[in-house]
Scaffold this active site. Sequence first.
Site, PDB file in Angstrom:
ATOM      1  N   ASN A  66       4.668  -5.739   1.964  1.00 46.63           N
ATOM      2  CA  ASN A  66       3.946  -4.706   1.451  1.00 46.63           C
ATOM      3  C   ASN A  66       4.559  -3.656   2.226  1.00 46.63           C
ATOM      4  O   ASN A  66       5.203  -3.099   2.097  1.00 46.63           O
ATOM      5  CB  ASN A  66       2.160  -5.083   1.468  1.00 46.63           C
ATOM      6  CG  ASN A  66       1.539  -5.416   3.250  1.00 46.63           C
ATOM      7  OD1 ASN A  66       2.618  -6.262   3.735  1.00 46.63           O
ATOM      8  ND2 ASN A  66       1.496  -4.796   3.846  1.00 46.63           N
ATOM      9  N   ASP A  67       4.134  -2.693   3.359  1.00 42.84           N
ATOM     10  CA  ASP A  67       4.291  -1.772   3.401  1.00 42.84           C
ATOM     11  C   ASP A  67       5.530  -0.812   3.773  1.00 42.84           C
ATOM     12  O   ASP A  67       6.286  -2.221   4.525  1.00 42.84           O
ATOM     13  CB  ASP A  67       3.029  -0.683   4.768  1.00 42.84           C
ATOM     14  CG  ASP A  67       1.610  -1.349   4.508  1.00 42.84           C
ATOM     15  OD1 ASP A  67       1.712  -1.891   3.548  1.00 42.84           O
ATOM     16  OD2 ASP A  67       0.710  -0.801   5.661  1.00 42.84           O
ATOM     17  N   PRO A  68       6.215  -0.050   3.366  1.00 42.09           N
ATOM     18  CA  PRO A  68       7.270   0.384   3.774  1.00 42.09           C
ATOM     19  C   PRO A  68       6.875   0.186   5.754  1.00 42.09           C
ATOM     20  O   PRO A  68       6.325   1.390   6.084  1.00 42.09           O
ATOM     21  CB  PRO A  68       7.326   1.455   3.382  1.00 42.09           C
ATOM     22  CG  PRO A  68       6.357   1.955   3.062  1.00 42.09           C
ATOM     23  CD  PRO A  68       5.482   1.081   2.489  1.00 42.09           C
TER      24      PRO A  68
END
Length: 583
Positions: A66-68
């Site tokens: 998920n998130d960078p």
Amino acid sequence: MDYSSNKSSRWALPVILVCFFVILLSNNVVFASHKVFIHLQSQNAVNVHTVHRTGYHFQPEKHWINDPNAPMYFNGVYHLFYQYNPNGSVWGNIVWAHSVSKDLINWINLEPAIYPSKPFDQFGTWSGSATILPGNKPVILYTGIIDANQTQVQNYAIPANLSDPYLREWIKPDNNPLIIADESINKTKFRDPTTAWMGKDGHWRIVMGSLRKHSRGLAIMYRSKDFMKWVKAKHPLHSTNGTGNWECPDFYPVSSKGTDGLDQYGEEHKYVLKNSMDLTRFEYYTLGKYDTKKDRYVPDPDSVDSLKGLRLDYGNFYASKSFYDPSKNRRVIWGWSNESDIFPEDDNAKGWAGIQLIPRKVWLDPSGKQLVQWPVEELETLRTQKVQLSNKKMNNGEKIEVTGITPAQADVEVTFSFASLDKAESFDPKWNDMYAQDVCGLKGADVQGGLGPFGLATLATENLEENTPVFFRVFKAQQNYKVLLCSDAKRSTLKFNETMYKASFAGFVDVDLADKKLSLRSLIDNSVIETFGAGGKTCITSRVYPTLAINDEAHLFAFNNGTEPITIESLDAWSMGKAKIQY
Ligand SMILES: *[C@@H]1O[C@H](CO)[C@@H](O)[C@H](O)[C@H]1NC(C)=O
Ligand SMILES: *[C@@H]1O[C@H](CO)[C@@H](O)[C@H](O)[C@H]1NC(C)=O
Ligand SMILES: *[C@@H]1O[C@H](CO)[C@@H](O)[C@H](O)[C@H]1NC(C)=O
Ligand SMILES: *[C@@H]1O[C@H](CO)[C@@H](O)[C@H](O)[C@H]1NC(C)=O
Ligand SMILES: *[C@@H]1O[C@H](CO)[C@@H](O)[C@H](O)[C@H]1NC(C)=O
Ligand SMILES: *[C@@H]1O[C@H](CO)[C@@H](O)[C@H](O)[C@H]1NC(C)=O
Ligand SMILES: *[C@@H]1O[C@H](CO)[C@@H](O)[C@H](O)[C@H]1NC(C)=O
Ligand SMILES: *[C@H]1O[C@@H](CO)[C@H](O)[C@@H](O)[C@@H]1NC(C)=O
């Protein structure tokens, strides 16, 4: 940010988390608004299904991402960290995976940089950002989870060896955590520290996303003289009622002229405050001023500060983070795109979930009213075979196939023109209260119109039984014209009708129609279509799983289903090579 899926499970109904006991008994629990699939989160991928994997978007070899996190440029190397489950294809066991690149396109994967190991993060190492301190010293701030109740604190990590060109090893010093929530803050909604900026007083500032009462989203601000001792500011940088919990805030200056990025902060610039809204799972931003005396952000009066506001992307794009790239004087945004499966079991079977989108350069539109985004120029190095079309007229119901490239993995830029606006359909005033996506749901590519629908049919079978159209439709409203850009997944797949999220994503495009032209660029990559309308004013990402229109069987068309004839003034399309991602 926190975990990331609103998915339901085939096997277990979601159960609201009331105590730790529930976690042990249930397969599928809710942390706040999020669901966790305990029974799947440590199931290693047996098979990695390749059919819908991307060719030039960033993906690890397998499992959930998920998130960078903490994107940065340091000593000639780009660093991308990201939330990763090393043990399964649904969210869980999150570590900070780490990859490096010289060009933002080809990557080398390294060992995880940050993972739970200390009392201040043993229940989780969640999202955060990098700041490069004076003396060229990078530091990461991230959210640590310290107990089974999801109590969140802010920690820091520093490179073990600044001479290592890849900064492989990161140290989490023992004076962590740096910040613990006080009584006024909900400890389970206190996360995702931004990159720090320095005020004129020489003190650092950061913000974290949070929620007050039931619906006021806020960016809680802390200040520090030495980066170690942080004091909460009396007021948040900004807050907005009715928007729910804020995740992954991003706050940065933009230049009023040209497309260069800015790194330094000051009253004279225009600012962007972006938040990921957990309530809708989309990202919104406003443009405004930074009142450095009150240390508060004030959105411009005409910048809509609500869930009706501007979005960085009107599709499947979340938890983005920007960084300033000094090597090219630009600001670059990374965003994460999740899968469109409804059931976590499908991600588990597939052996992977989530991609990072192509990094985008971002700048302020000359109108001062919105941002513009465009894929970083380095992507063009992957372009191979090229085809061109020009001056091709399409009457109502006509389509033209783009041949000579690989339509499942392509980059297409097209400009359409038309002779008149007279045939634009009228805009129903009722739609003013609806989202663009709902209008697209009513007015799909196969609903005949006046000026539009026209655009591209991507990942298409020859007869369009499967295809994801990306198209414009122009409406005449009372005062002006409204241009709708849609990326409609309704017919994207024949097989997964009931088990896939097939949204009719759309956004309006604030564009001058005086020259009677509309342009778009689409990055097509097996299961993702990233579209940039009108030079990047309106961006939409769709994740789709065609079953027939795959690999060499996929087709690409330009089409017109409106009564006003449309001319393809120019179309350039390229086959795209594979990014080198070294695991
Ligand atoms: C904090 O957030 C959690 C999760 O949404 C909620 O259950 C709890 O009531 C909130 N606590 C306070 C003090 O508002
Ligand atoms: C994840 O996998 C690693 C390596 O196989 C193992 O050491 C670790 O215990 C696993 N963690 C969980 C939570 O399953
Ligand atoms: C979690 O919260 C509950 C209820 O407030 C409390 O009784 C329990 O001690 C907490 N557990 C931990 C590990 O903090
Ligand atoms: C730090 O990295 C440099 C360059 O890779 C290397 O030569 C040096 O041995 C490293 N120092 C330590 C203490 O590992
Ligand atoms: C904030 O929004 C909630 C729900 O939309 C509403 O009930 C409440 O009255 C609002 N509070 C303020 C201060 O406007
Ligand atoms: C255009 O309209 C025709 C007739 O309704 C339909 O068969 C075709 O699929 C439409 N084109 C697209 C791209 O939806
Ligand atoms: C899926 O939907 C399409 C379009 O509505 C339809 O043609 C097709 O038969 C459906 N397939 C299944 C398996 O239900
Ligand atoms: C991505 O997945 C779809 C389908 O499960 C959900 O509806 C979206 O909310 C989700 N998006 C994010 C950002 O998590």
